[in-house]
Design an enzyme around this catalytic site. Structure first.
Site, PDB file in Angstrom:
ATOM      1  N   ARG A  85       0.845  -1.214   0.000  1.00 10.35           N
ATOM      2  CA  ARG A  85       0.000   0.000   0.000  1.00 10.35           C
ATOM      3  C   ARG A  85       0.873   1.255   0.000  1.00 10.35           C
ATOM      4  O   ARG A  85       0.503   2.284  -0.572  1.00 10.35           O
ATOM      5  CB  ARG A  85      -0.963  -0.022   1.194  1.00 10.35           C
ATOM      6  CG  ARG A  85      -1.788   1.243   1.341  1.00 10.35           C
ATOM      7  CD  ARG A  85      -3.094   1.051   2.109  1.00 10.35           C
ATOM      8  NE  ARG A  85      -2.938   0.319   3.339  1.00 10.35           N
ATOM      9  CZ  ARG A  85      -2.385   0.790   4.473  1.00 10.35           C
ATOM     10  NH1 ARG A  85      -1.924   2.020   4.513  1.00 10.35           N
ATOM     11  NH2 ARG A  85      -2.299   0.037   5.547  1.00 10.35           N
ATOM     12  N   ASP A 117      -7.033  18.303 -15.750  1.00 10.84           N
ATOM     13  CA  ASP A 117      -7.390  16.923 -16.089  1.00 10.84           C
ATOM     14  C   ASP A 117      -7.040  16.757 -17.565  1.00 10.84           C
ATOM     15  O   ASP A 117      -7.725  17.287 -18.445  1.00 10.84           O
ATOM     16  CB  ASP A 117      -8.888  16.705 -15.827  1.00 10.84           C
ATOM     17  CG  ASP A 117      -9.334  15.274 -16.133  1.00 10.84           C
ATOM     18  OD1 ASP A 117      -8.653  14.592 -16.931  1.00 10.84           O
ATOM     19  OD2 ASP A 117     -10.375  14.851 -15.604  1.00 10.84           O
ATOM     20  N   LYS A 123      -8.403   5.497 -19.401  1.00 10.84           N
ATOM     21  CA  LYS A 123      -8.792   5.891 -20.763  1.00 10.84           C
ATOM     22  C   LYS A 123      -7.655   5.629 -21.758  1.00 10.84           C
ATOM     23  O   LYS A 123      -7.388   4.494 -22.085  1.00 10.84           O
ATOM     24  CB  LYS A 123      -9.257   7.342 -20.756  1.00 10.84           C
ATOM     25  CG  LYS A 123     -10.221   7.684 -19.610  1.00 10.84           C
ATOM     26  CD  LYS A 123     -11.506   6.888 -19.618  1.00 10.84           C
ATOM     27  CE  LYS A 123     -12.383   7.302 -18.439  1.00 10.84           C
ATOM     28  NZ  LYS A 123     -13.520   6.430 -18.220  1.00 10.84           N
TER      29      LYS A 123
HETATM   30  C1  LIG Z   1     -12.174  13.543 -18.105  1.00 10.05           C
HETATM   31  C2  LIG Z   1     -12.368  12.461 -17.079  1.00 10.05           C
HETATM   32  N1  LIG Z   1     -11.802  12.608 -15.877  1.00 10.05           N
HETATM   33  C3  LIG Z   1     -11.944  11.659 -14.905  1.00 10.05           C
HETATM   34  C4  LIG Z   1     -12.700  10.526 -15.110  1.00 10.05           C
HETATM   35  C5  LIG Z   1     -12.861   9.506 -14.007  1.00 10.05           C
HETATM   36  O1  LIG Z   1     -12.008   8.441 -14.213  1.00 10.05           O
HETATM   37  P1  LIG Z   1     -12.276   6.929 -13.714  1.00 10.05           P
HETATM   38  O2  LIG Z   1     -13.490   6.432 -14.423  1.00 10.05           O
HETATM   39  O3  LIG Z   1     -11.013   6.233 -14.057  1.00 10.05           O
HETATM   40  O4  LIG Z   1     -12.505   7.002 -12.235  1.00 10.05           O
HETATM   41  C6  LIG Z   1     -13.314  10.344 -16.350  1.00 10.05           C
HETATM   42  C7  LIG Z   1     -14.147   9.143 -16.604  1.00 10.05           C
HETATM   43  O5  LIG Z   1     -14.828   9.019 -17.594  1.00 10.05           O
HETATM   44  C8  LIG Z   1     -13.144  11.336 -17.361  1.00 10.05           C
HETATM   45  O6  LIG Z   1     -13.704  11.222 -18.579  1.00 10.05           O
END
Ligand SMILES: Cc1ncc(COP(=O)(O)O)c(C=O)c1O
Length: 376
Positions: free
Chosen positions: A45, A169, A194
């Site tokens: 962890r 992000d 993704k």
């Molecule tokens: C732009 C974006 N940020 C964060 C996330 C969240 O990621 P996760 O599904 O891996 O928790 C997503 C999920 O679709 C996303 O499209």
């Protein structure tokens, strides 16, 4: 090293002669009493060779100094918000992944965090939303699902004047098409589920920091990662590293395909509007050109004539494309976002989102053509 070389080599573990890295499943590691406080592996962890390899590679690719990997993108976003004081104020975007918005609305607002939601394509709205206690400006660019483009450099400047952090992000842009740290952002976040995973078979998230935040924010994140425990498994880290090697090749193909699909859709009589930053009809095309390199990503969305029912029919009519949520995989996915985002969704109900895969683009276009034709 250049990015394709980093993607292949930066995370390699050289513990044994195996060319593909070993998966270290052990949750615990032998140590001597004098080593307990040193930087070595003690308990998975806290640290694990596969996770460390993934973190090293992702930090290098984003031009950062340290990375913290999590069990999902949402766990990474939560960890970032947990570094704040409970009285902090966050500036969010009006068009943002709905999970990020819901996390702050439904969970963190109960812990005293406040937020404002603004249209980040208008920098003056960001400036006006600043409060004395603003500690974080959260940018998603291109945004989910309307592909709005925010000017990272301009918003990072506003954040810094207010002593706030600017977090980007970068999931949709990928480390290939956009480098937020080089544009002045403080922290980069990815849902590695993704494009970095790229095969719709592993969840993950990461936060990447530059050298100057390593001790301050980095120490807090290190504690949160360790004590909250939302860490990825060694196998998940191994899968993500394996996928990282081909990520630069995949995303370039996805972006090329997306651009051709955007051109096809923008001349189609049944389509009202196409959202893709390479199109010169995109309202922030000039900002995208300034801050993205080599391509504009594999995501696009479009609004259809005839409203929600026609949009839903098109999504049902596809044959090669799959109607499913998520994005970034090698296969093309389509989805009606307003339905998925729920009652708080600001997304137009005639909007469909496409995560473009690496298939031959002619086949994707032919499938869309027949799906649109049959929905009339
Ligand atoms: C732009 C974006 N940020 C964060 C996330 C969240 O990621 P996760 O599904 O891996 O928790 C997503 C999920 O679709 C996303 O499209």
């Amino acid at each position: 090293m250049k990015e394709r070389t980093i993607a292949v080599h930066a995370g390699l573990l050289h513990q044994t002669p195996s060319v593909s890295p070993d998966i270290v499943l052990s949750t615990t590691f032998r140590y001597r009493s004098e080593e307990i406080s040193s930087n070595r592996y003690i308990y998975t962890r806290a640290n694990n060779p596969n996770r460390q390899a993934l973190e090293t590679a992702l930090a290098k690719l984003e031009g950062g100094s340290i990375a913290f990997a999590f069990a999902s993108g949402m766990a990474a976003i939560s960890a970032m918000i947990q570094t704040l004081e409970p009285s902090a104020h966050i500036i969010l975007s009006d068009d943002v992944y709905h999970g990020t918005r819901d996390l702050i609305y439904d969970i963190f607002s109960n812990w005293g965090i406040t937020f404002s939601s603004v249209d980040k394509t208008d920098v003056s709205q960001v400036q006006s939303a600043l409060r004395d206690n603003t500690r974080l400006i959260w940018i998603e660019t291109p945004s989910n699902p309307s592909l709005k483009i925010a000017d990272i450099q301009a918003i990072a400047d506003i954040a810094h004047q207010a002593s706030a952090l600017c977090v980007v992000d970068n999931t949709w842009a990928t480390p290939i098409f956009q480098h937020p740290l080089a544009l002045g952002a403080d922290i980069v976040m990815h849902s590695t589920t993704k494009y970095i995973g790229g095969h719709s078979d592993v969840l993950g998230g990461v936060l990447i920091l530059p050298e100057h935040l390593k001790d301050s924010v980095g120490e807090k994140l290190h504690t949160i990662q360790h004590l909250m425990g939302a860490v990825p498994s060694p196998f998940d880290c191994w899968l993500l590293l394996r996928s990282l090697a081909t990520m630069p090749l995949r995303v370039r193909q996805q972006a090329q395909n997306a651009e051709q699909i955007a051109i096809f859709l923008s001349t189609h009589p049944q389509i009202e509007r196409v959202h893709y930053p390479s199109l010169d009809t995109h309202p922030q095309h000039h900002i995208a050109q300034k801050q993205m390199q080599d391509g504009f990503g594999g995501m696009l969305s479009f609004q259809v004539r005839g409203g929600k029912n026609v949009a839903a029919q098109i999504a049902n009519n596809v044959r090669l494309i799959t109607q499913a949520t998520s994005l970034g995989g090698v296969e093309t996915l389509i989805e009606h976002r307003a339905m998925v985002e729920g009652p708080r969704s600001p997304t137009p109900d005639n909007l469909l989102r496409l995560s473009v895969g690496i298939e031959d683009v002619e086949d994707i276009i032919a499938d869309l053509e027949q799906a649109i034709e049959r929905a009339k």
